[in-house]
Write a protein that holds these residues in place. Sequence first.
Motif, mmCIF file in Angstrom:
data_model
loop_
_atom_site.group_PDB
_atom_site.id
_atom_site.type_symbol
_atom_site.label_atom_id
_atom_site.label_comp_id
_atom_site.label_asym_id
_atom_site.label_seq_id
_atom_site.Cartn_x
_atom_site.Cartn_y
_atom_site.Cartn_z
ATOM 1 N N UNK A 17 -13.617 1.155 -1.775
ATOM 2 C CA UNK A 17 -15.284 0.983 -1.888
ATOM 3 C C UNK A 17 -15.543 0.177 -3.218
ATOM 4 N N UNK A 18 -14.682 -0.348 -3.816
ATOM 5 C CA UNK A 18 -14.752 -1.124 -4.989
ATOM 6 C C UNK A 18 -14.578 -0.657 -6.383
ATOM 7 N N UNK A 19 -13.404 -1.266 -6.651
ATOM 8 C CA UNK A 19 -12.963 -0.842 -8.192
ATOM 9 C C UNK A 19 -13.387 -1.824 -9.240
ATOM 10 N N UNK A 20 -13.983 -2.851 -8.752
ATOM 11 C CA UNK A 20 -14.187 -4.003 -10.055
ATOM 12 C C UNK A 20 -15.281 -3.968 -10.530
ATOM 13 N N UNK A 21 -16.313 -3.075 -9.902
ATOM 14 C CA UNK A 21 -17.409 -2.755 -10.737
ATOM 15 C C UNK A 21 -17.523 -1.831 -11.614
ATOM 16 N N UNK B 245 -4.778 -5.443 -6.233
ATOM 17 C CA UNK B 245 -5.912 -5.874 -5.400
ATOM 18 C C UNK B 245 -5.690 -4.935 -4.297
ATOM 19 N N UNK B 246 -6.870 -5.022 -3.231
ATOM 20 C CA UNK B 246 -6.798 -4.212 -2.113
ATOM 21 C C UNK B 246 -6.041 -4.466 -1.053
ATOM 22 N N UNK B 247 -4.709 -3.904 -0.966
ATOM 23 C CA UNK B 247 -3.706 -4.268 -0.086
ATOM 24 C C UNK B 247 -3.008 -3.114 0.347
ATOM 25 N N UNK B 248 -2.202 -3.360 1.481
ATOM 26 C CA UNK B 248 -1.178 -2.085 1.998
ATOM 27 C C UNK B 248 -0.617 -1.455 1.030
ATOM 28 N N UNK B 249 0.074 -2.574 0.203
ATOM 29 C CA UNK B 249 0.947 -1.997 -0.693
ATOM 30 C C UNK B 249 0.306 -1.284 -1.982
ATOM 31 N N UNK B 250 -0.870 -1.682 -2.396
ATOM 32 C CA UNK B 250 -1.613 -0.898 -3.386
ATOM 33 C C UNK B 250 -2.124 0.626 -2.934
ATOM 34 N N UNK B 251 -2.554 0.228 -1.575
ATOM 35 C CA UNK B 251 -2.826 1.795 -1.092
ATOM 36 C C UNK B 251 -1.645 2.897 -1.060
ATOM 37 N N UNK B 252 -0.539 2.399 -0.624
ATOM 38 C CA UNK B 252 0.557 3.113 -0.536
ATOM 39 C C UNK B 252 1.083 3.560 -1.924
ATOM 40 N N UNK B 253 1.042 2.590 -2.912
ATOM 41 C CA UNK B 253 1.378 3.062 -4.208
ATOM 42 C C UNK B 253 0.489 4.089 -4.917
ATOM 43 N N UNK B 254 -0.717 4.061 -4.712
ATOM 44 C CA UNK B 254 -1.847 4.758 -5.149
ATOM 45 C C UNK B 254 -1.575 5.984 -4.725
ATOM 46 N N UNK B 255 -1.277 6.372 -3.162
ATOM 47 C CA UNK B 255 -1.279 7.799 -2.729
ATOM 48 C C UNK B 255 -0.002 8.227 -3.126
ATOM 49 N N UNK B 256 1.177 7.483 -3.353
ATOM 50 C CA UNK B 256 2.374 7.951 -3.738
ATOM 51 C C UNK B 256 2.446 8.554 -5.237
ATOM 52 N N UNK B 257 1.764 7.778 -6.033
ATOM 53 C CA UNK B 257 1.445 8.350 -7.431
ATOM 54 C C UNK B 257 0.705 9.613 -7.522
ATOM 55 N N UNK B 258 -0.521 9.558 -6.651
ATOM 56 C CA UNK B 258 -1.531 10.759 -6.690
ATOM 57 C C UNK B 258 -0.661 12.138 -6.256
#
Length: 377
Positions: free
Chosen positions: A137-141, A98-111
Amino acid sequence: MTRVRQMSESVRERIDRRLGDPIWWNDVLQLVKTVLAAVAAWVIAASVLDLPQPFLAPWAALLVVHATVYRTFSKGAQQVAATVVAVLLATGVGEALGLTTGSIALLLVVALVLGAVPWLGVEATTIATTGLVVLTTGFESDVLLISRLVDTGIGVAVGLLVNVLVWPPLRRRTAAEAMDRIDDGIGALLVDIADGLGEGCQEADVAAWIDRTRDLDGDLEHAWALVRQAQESARMNPRRSARAMKDPKQWHGLLRRMEQAVAETRSLARTLGSQQAHRETWGAAFADPWLAMLGDAGRGARSADPAALVDVRRRLEVFAEELRSTERSPEWPIYGALIINLRNIVDAMDVVAEANPIGGNRLPLRIPVRRGTAAAG
């Protein structure tokens, strides 16, 4: 009034130089093309296709329009790959956390870890920022995800078309201008050495001459880089004049000759620096003709006059032959070293002078002068 007029003429002269500089116009054209590509991509994505969030289209176009057509294509392919990776990464992380602080951190690390992949390494920041935008901005659609891919594709396609079809860049003039400045610098240094020796130089003068040869070495490295960029700009370039730049053997030869001239000039200056006492005991029979030939060689190189350099070579051969018939003196090794240095400089620079002007003529653009002003001058 005189001072104001002088300032006005100085400003006018600077503007005229800028207007006649093809390199400056090339940079202006590249700026206009970049803006044109970004605006066109936005119009297509927002007004024509009515995509829900078309901001990626102009952004991709800005990133894709590069100094060469080849780099535009290669960066465009990287851009598309990076965007696909970013969208898939954001979708996977969003679906899992989901959209959480942890998901943002994980995305940036992997990227950013993907920066270790050689082909995608230069796009690590693009993957991170695009993934961050998609996630926030929206990943579900599915519509939004597809829209972002379409946005990027539009931006890349528009950037490619604009850079290829609208006067595709050919960095020939930029490299040529850098080469022209180097031979001017070599000629000016030779003239300064001749003048300095004639007036009586000090150790600081010799050190300054050697430092100027090092500066010329830096200019040569920069010119080599620009020639390589000009060669790259000819790849995939539809302009007819690009053919000659695909393998600029003549320019490579000219750069090597200027490298030799700089090395010989540095050797000459070091000989002068290590033999200061000999400069006082040369005598007019050697000093006067050799200094005159050194100055003439510098002026010939600076003004790109191959005939002057050929004349210096002829005079130098006659001079060396005359020295052989005279009685040898303790200064003979110094005479020989300085003659060989000057001969090698002339042999290297006569071909360079014959090739000038390498970059062609300046553009005939100037500020119009009013008749009254011209008459007053």
